[in-house]
Design an enzyme around this catalytic site. Structure first.
Site, PDB file in Angstrom:
ATOM      1  N   ALA A 186       2.428   1.266   0.922  1.00 35.30           N
ATOM      2  CA  ALA A 186       1.619   0.073   0.604  1.00 35.30           C
ATOM      3  C   ALA A 186       1.018  -0.493   1.875  1.00 35.30           C
ATOM      4  O   ALA A 186       1.101  -1.684   2.164  1.00 35.30           O
ATOM      5  CB  ALA A 186       2.471  -0.974  -0.106  1.00 35.30           C
ATOM      6  N   GLY A 187       0.418   0.408   2.681  1.00 44.86           N
ATOM      7  CA  GLY A 187      -0.296  -0.034   3.886  1.00 44.86           C
ATOM      8  C   GLY A 187      -1.779  -0.171   3.563  1.00 44.86           C
ATOM      9  O   GLY A 187      -2.174  -0.257   2.390  1.00 44.86           O
ATOM     10  N   HIS A 451     -22.936 -26.211   3.553  1.00 42.58           N
ATOM     11  CA  HIS A 451     -22.459 -26.359   2.178  1.00 42.58           C
ATOM     12  C   HIS A 451     -23.515 -25.813   1.231  1.00 42.58           C
ATOM     13  O   HIS A 451     -24.694 -26.098   1.420  1.00 42.58           O
ATOM     14  CB  HIS A 451     -22.205 -27.840   1.874  1.00 42.58           C
ATOM     15  CG  HIS A 451     -21.804 -28.052   0.447  1.00 42.58           C
ATOM     16  ND1 HIS A 451     -20.536 -27.739  -0.009  1.00 42.58           N
ATOM     17  CD2 HIS A 451     -22.508 -28.501  -0.625  1.00 42.58           C
ATOM     18  CE1 HIS A 451     -20.478 -28.013  -1.310  1.00 42.58           C
ATOM     19  NE2 HIS A 451     -21.661 -28.473  -1.708  1.00 42.58           N
TER      20      HIS A 451
HETATM   21  P1  NAI Z   1       0.059   1.937   7.482  1.00 42.67           P
HETATM   22  O1  NAI Z   1       0.897   2.036   8.677  1.00 42.67           O
HETATM   23  O2  NAI Z   1      -0.936   0.821   7.334  1.00 42.67           O
HETATM   24  O3  NAI Z   1       0.990   1.864   6.176  1.00 42.67           O
HETATM   25  C1  NAI Z   1       1.912   2.865   5.854  1.00 42.67           C
HETATM   26  C2  NAI Z   1       2.898   2.312   4.846  1.00 42.67           C
HETATM   27  O4  NAI Z   1       3.698   3.375   4.379  1.00 42.67           O
HETATM   28  C3  NAI Z   1       3.849   1.271   5.431  1.00 42.67           C
HETATM   29  O5  NAI Z   1       3.868   0.165   4.569  1.00 42.67           O
HETATM   30  C4  NAI Z   1       5.179   1.998   5.490  1.00 42.67           C
HETATM   31  O6  NAI Z   1       6.286   1.135   5.346  1.00 42.67           O
HETATM   32  C5  NAI Z   1       5.046   2.944   4.311  1.00 42.67           C
HETATM   33  N1  NAI Z   1       5.897   4.137   4.371  1.00 42.67           N
HETATM   34  C6  NAI Z   1       6.167   4.914   5.451  1.00 42.67           C
HETATM   35  N2  NAI Z   1       6.966   5.940   5.097  1.00 42.67           N
HETATM   36  C7  NAI Z   1       7.204   5.833   3.764  1.00 42.67           C
HETATM   37  C8  NAI Z   1       7.935   6.599   2.813  1.00 42.67           C
HETATM   38  N3  NAI Z   1       8.594   7.697   3.166  1.00 42.67           N
HETATM   39  N4  NAI Z   1       7.948   6.194   1.517  1.00 42.67           N
HETATM   40  C9  NAI Z   1       7.269   5.065   1.151  1.00 42.67           C
HETATM   41  N5  NAI Z   1       6.564   4.304   2.011  1.00 42.67           N
HETATM   42  C10 NAI Z   1       6.517   4.688   3.299  1.00 42.67           C
HETATM   43  O7  NAI Z   1      -0.641   3.371   7.354  1.00 42.67           O
HETATM   44  P2  NAI Z   1      -1.916   3.862   6.546  1.00 42.67           P
HETATM   45  O8  NAI Z   1      -2.219   2.957   5.409  1.00 42.67           O
HETATM   46  O9  NAI Z   1      -1.662   5.301   6.275  1.00 42.67           O
HETATM   47  O10 NAI Z   1      -3.078   3.707   7.610  1.00 42.67           O
HETATM   48  C11 NAI Z   1      -3.043   4.459   8.813  1.00 42.67           C
HETATM   49  C12 NAI Z   1      -3.764   3.757   9.917  1.00 42.67           C
HETATM   50  O11 NAI Z   1      -5.149   3.664   9.629  1.00 42.67           O
HETATM   51  C13 NAI Z   1      -3.265   2.357  10.141  1.00 42.67           C
HETATM   52  O12 NAI Z   1      -3.073   2.161  11.520  1.00 42.67           O
HETATM   53  C14 NAI Z   1      -4.359   1.476   9.637  1.00 42.67           C
HETATM   54  O13 NAI Z   1      -4.444   0.270  10.371  1.00 42.67           O
HETATM   55  C15 NAI Z   1      -5.604   2.336   9.823  1.00 42.67           C
HETATM   56  N6  NAI Z   1      -6.586   1.988   8.810  1.00 42.67           N
HETATM   57  C16 NAI Z   1      -7.225   0.797   8.920  1.00 42.67           C
HETATM   58  C17 NAI Z   1      -8.110   0.404   7.960  1.00 42.67           C
HETATM   59  C18 NAI Z   1      -8.743  -0.938   8.073  1.00 42.67           C
HETATM   60  O14 NAI Z   1      -8.707  -1.508   9.156  1.00 42.67           O
HETATM   61  N7  NAI Z   1      -9.291  -1.498   7.010  1.00 42.67           N
HETATM   62  C19 NAI Z   1      -8.432   1.239   6.805  1.00 42.67           C
HETATM   63  C20 NAI Z   1      -7.663   2.443   6.774  1.00 42.67           C
HETATM   64  C21 NAI Z   1      -6.789   2.794   7.753  1.00 42.67           C
END
Ligand code: NAI
Length: 472
Positions: A186-187, A451
């Site tokens: 849920a990232g 506004h």
């Molecule tokens: P993330 O680090 O944001 O979230 C990964 C999530 O997966 C965390 O909540 C973690 O607790 C969970 N997790 C880890 N292992 C797990 C498991 N075995 N089972 C269940 N949950 C687990 O990583 P995400 O979403 O893959 O993004 C990667 C990178 O890309 C991040 O650094 C993010 O900031 C960046 N990104 C940024 C965006 C934006 O700024 N809008 C858009 C897309 C990516």
């Protein structure tokens, strides 16, 4: 120019993502002879080709689709709204092409030598390139910059095949809307892409290891975000991990277990799985071992705070070094490094790198969260204002969310701003500027905001710091 001269550069940058290509442009503006190499067929890196830009195209298109389904509420009668997923994917591709062509144009305009091929560092001043269209080139450089970004972290037990089990790359290319999409993590990626497919008609279940969504985001903001997403119909299994997946003809059977291993295994049947559990720095195949570039304990290229690695003449920026994996952070680093190499005072203010999650509503923040301030022992005041009380949000019927401003208890200096609500990603820019100029909440509260705009919610939150919000 002789062949030898043509291969001699002041700066050779490996990677043409937002870090690399921006660094190339700035270095060229400062009079350096620059080459920018990328092994992808187009510049722009993950961001433009398989990340930010295509995901924003699908986020936007799916939001319009979902809004049109409810257009009748605004007195707009449309008949039935139909999804043409193929055409939506073409729209997405046109967005990618428009942006990558724009970068090609900018590199050309700035006389950057854009080289397509796979680069290996063979000495502190030499880069060998296997060109994409055959042949090789050896470049000599005064400075080599590693800007190779990041790649999807593998999750043991869930092998990504980009068909049944997809990463963000495959989730941007699904051929049809899955009936049930299971998202692991849920990232940012899980919730952005989960929202896309939910709006296009999928049932979406998000399995998250922790007992909260978006770790690192201010906890109150994250809680409200979770509530809003649940209201939109996303299912959550918080505090669970995936222990295995069995690909069957009809779909995927995923086994999950409580993160603390208590209780029994549960199975969830779905037709596609999105693995979104983080990204890792991309350091393979660059010859870093051979030239002796050190990595840190998390596999990132180790730098000295001014982007220099331990090998003289080799630097690194962006996702491949420490810090948030964000395109705009990489861009800032690219500019700062180019300026440092030109003998200017390049600098990045890491406390003021905004974060944005492009869901609907958006989530955005800059500066410190309440948890960080508590951990640092800083005393602070809180000003909060809900979009429910903002006139513009009310007429637009986008009232989910709030603005929260955290200001130092003694000095009133704004220390952090956290927004969940419509256009939060745009609203946060005003706060980043304000904080860059060391604004107090009083400064923001006394600044005239037009506004009716959503930005009035920011002003009201600033007023609320001293308990004098007008519309609450
Ligand atoms: P993330 O680090 O944001 O979230 C990964 C999530 O997966 C965390 O909540 C973690 O607790 C969970 N997790 C880890 N292992 C797990 C498991 N075995 N089972 C269940 N949950 C687990 O990583 P995400 O979403 O893959 O993004 C990667 C990178 O890309 C991040 O650094 C993010 O900031 C960046 N990104 C940024 C965006 C934006 O700024 N809008 C858009 C897309 C990516």
């Amino acid at each position: 120019m002789s062949e030898e001269q043509a291969n001699e550069f002041d700066v050779v940058i490996i990677g043409a993502g937002p870090g690399g290509y921006v660094c190339a442009i700035r270095a060229a503006q400062l009079g350096m002879r620059v080459a920018c190499i990328d092994k992808r067929g187009a510049p722009g890196g993950t961001c433009l080709n398989i990340g930010c830009i295509p995901s924003k195209a699908l986020l936007h298109a799916s939001e319009v689709y979902s809004e049109l389904e409810h257009a009748g509420d605004m007195g707009i009668k449309l008949g039935s709204v139909k999804l043409d997923l193929n055409a939506m994917m073409t729209y997405k591709q046109e967005g990618i092409d428009g942006n990558t062509k724009g970068v090609e144009f900018l590199l050309k305009k700035n006389k950057v030598d854009e080289i397509r091929g796979a680069a290996t560092i063979t000495a502190a001043d030499t880069v060998d390139v296997e060109l994409l269209d055959g042949g090789k080139r050896q470049l000599k450089a005064k400075h080599i910059i590693i800007a190779t970004g990041s790649e999807v972290s593998p999750l043991p037990g869930l092998e990504v095949d980009e068909d049944m089990i997809v990463s963000s790359t495959g989730a941007l290319e699904l051929k049809k809307v899955p009936k049930h999409l299971l998202v692991v993590g849920a990232g940012v990626i899980g919730l952005e892409l989960g929202s896309v497919w939910k709006r296009l008609g999928a049932e979406v279940t998000v399995v998250e290891y922790l007992d909260r969504v978006t770790p690192g985001v201010d906890a109150e903001l994250a809680k409200q975000f979770e509530r809003v997403l649940k209201k939109q119909g996303l299912n959550f299994k918080l505090g669970f991990k995936v222990t295995g997946a069995d690909i069957q003809k009809s779909g995927v059977k995923v086994t999950i277990r409580k993160s603390d291993d208590s209780g029994k295994d549960e199975t969830i049947s779905c037709d596609r799985v999105l693995v979104a559990t983080g990204r890792r720095p991309h350091t393979q195949g660059l010859g870093l071992d051979a030239v002796g570039v050190k990595l840190d304990e998390r596999g990132r290229v180790h730098t000295d705070g001014h982007f220099a690695t331990n090998v003289k003449g080799i630097y690194a920026i962006g996702d491949v070094i420490a810090g948030p994996m964000l395109a705009h952070k990489a861009e800032e680093e690219g500019v700062a490094l180019a300026e440092l190499l030109a003998g200017k005072p390049g600098h990045v203010d890491y406390n003021l790198v905004p974060g944005v999650i492009y869901t609907a509503p958006e989530v955005a923040w800059v500066g410190k969260s309440e948890e960080e301030l508590k951990a640092d022992g800083v005393t602070y005041k809180v000003g909060k204002f809900p979009f429910m009380a903002n006139g513009r949000a009310k007429v637009n019927r986008v009232t989910d969310g709030f603005v929260k401003i955290l200001a130092d208890k003694e000095t009133d200096l704004v220390l952090g701003v956290h927004i969940i609500g419509p256009q939060a990603g745009e609203l946060i820019a005003e706060m980043a500027v304000a904080m860059e100029f060391s604004a107090s909440s009083e400064d923001i509260a006394r600044t005239c905001h037009a506004h009716p705009t959503l930005s009035e919610a920011v002003k009201e939150a600033a007023l609320a710091v001293e308990e004098r919000a007008l519309h609450m």
